[in-house]
Design an enzyme around this catalytic site. Structure first.
Site, PDB file in Angstrom:
ATOM      1  CE  LYS A  47      -2.311   2.186   3.949  1.00  0.00           C
ATOM      2  NZ  LYS A  47      -2.774   1.783   4.833  1.00  0.00           N
ATOM      3  CG  HIS A  66      -4.585   1.048  11.932  1.00  0.00           C
ATOM      4  ND1 HIS A  66      -4.122   2.643  11.916  1.00  0.00           N
ATOM      5  CD2 HIS A  66      -4.346   0.562  11.896  1.00  0.00           C
ATOM      6  CE1 HIS A  66      -3.270   2.712  11.089  1.00  0.00           C
ATOM      7  NE2 HIS A  66      -2.812   1.164  10.869  1.00  0.00           N
ATOM      8  CG  ASP A  68      -0.944  -2.582  10.766  1.00  0.00           C
ATOM      9  OD1 ASP A  68      -1.485  -1.687  10.415  1.00  0.00           O
ATOM     10  OD2 ASP A  68       0.351  -2.435  10.102  1.00  0.00           O
ATOM     11  CG  HIS A 122       0.689   1.582  14.458  1.00  0.00           C
ATOM     12  ND1 HIS A 122      -0.036   0.565  13.853  1.00  0.00           N
ATOM     13  CD2 HIS A 122       0.372   1.665  12.414  1.00  0.00           C
ATOM     14  CE1 HIS A 122      -0.204  -0.635  13.128  1.00  0.00           C
ATOM     15  NE2 HIS A 122      -0.061   0.350  12.166  1.00  0.00           N
TER      16      HIS A 122
HETATM   17  C1  OGA Z   1      -1.025   1.747   7.512  1.00  0.00           C
HETATM   18  C2  OGA Z   1      -0.674   2.216   8.605  1.00  0.00           C
HETATM   19  C3  OGA Z   1       1.197   4.142   8.753  1.00  0.00           C
HETATM   20  C4  OGA Z   1       2.476   5.527   8.664  1.00  0.00           C
HETATM   21  O1  OGA Z   1      -1.082   1.909   6.742  1.00  0.00           O
HETATM   22  O2  OGA Z   1      -1.813   0.527   8.193  1.00  0.00           O
HETATM   23  O3  OGA Z   1      -0.643   2.730   9.821  1.00  0.00           O
HETATM   24  O4  OGA Z   1       3.359   5.511   8.939  1.00  0.00           O
HETATM   25  N1  OGA Z   1       0.850   3.576   8.208  1.00  0.00           N
HETATM   26  O5  OGA Z   1       1.954   5.252   7.469  1.00  0.00           O
HETATM   27 NI    NI Z   2      -1.169   0.046   9.880  1.00  0.00          NI
END
Ligand code: OGA
Ligand code: NI
Length: 181
Positions: A47, A66, A68, A122
């Site tokens: 992602k 959240h 993961d 996080h």
């Molecule tokens: C996620 C996420 C954190 C970031 O995409 O699940 O927690 O540092 N990203 O971009």
């Molecule tokens: Ni995340």
């Protein structure tokens, strides 16, 4: 495309090694965690997060708090700090270390370890002047894979199963729709 294909190969190498060590940490056979998440059918999902500068970073978040859903997440941020992890009710900045990958324990690893490994809560903050980007790769079981606490961790009946056994796609559905697991 070429860079991504190379990166996928490298992330898989890191992942294979980590899964072995995580198995060892649980006192099960080396290949057990990898097998539980579908072996070679496990999915690596990239992602790309793009956080443009925000005039009021005190009023908004990049991603709200959240955990993961994945087994593990391999997160590569650019040089702009923004990731925070929670511990004992406090938020801590995660330093940007050049060329380092941040590895999160995700929900599926917490489940299959029956709570021995805890998914990390996080979030990410925004920056007033700079664009932040991150490239997380989520290691996930295939949608039809059934996953629950490893049988060996609960076999002798001494420890109760703390999580329900279910297909990954059903876990995702419940989490996204905020339904009880
Ligand atoms: C996620 C996420 C954190 C970031 O995409 O699940 O927690 O540092 N990203 O971009
Ligand atoms: Ni995340």
């Amino acid at each position: 495309r070429e860079v991504n294909e190379e990166y996928a190969v490298r992330v898989k190498e890191v992942s294979d090694r980590l899964l072995k060590w995580l198995s060892k940490g649980l006192g099960v056979e080396e290949g057990e965690v990898a097998a539980a998440i579908g072996g070679e059918d496990a999915i690596f999902l990239l992602k790309i997060n793009y956080y443009p500068p925000c005039p009021r970073p005190d009023l908004a978040l990049g991603v709200v708090a959240h955990t993961d859903m994945s087994v593990l997440t391999f997160l590569l941020p650019n040089e702009v700090q923004g990731l925070q992890v929670s511990r004992d009710g406090h938020w801590f900045d995660v330093d940007c270390i050049p060329n380092a990958i941040v590895v999160h324990v995700g929900d599926q690893l917490e489940i299959l370890s029956n709570g021995a490994y805890k998914a990390v809560l996080h979030r990410s903050t925004l920056n007033k002047d700079k664009t932040r980007m991150s490239w997380p790769v989520f290691l996930e079981p295939p949608p039809e894979q059934e996953l629950g606490p490893l049988p060996k961790l609960v076999a002798d009946g001494e420890k109760p199963e703390l999580y329900k056994r279910k297909k990954y796609k059903d876990y995702v559905y419940c989490k996204l729709n905020k339904l009880p697991q």
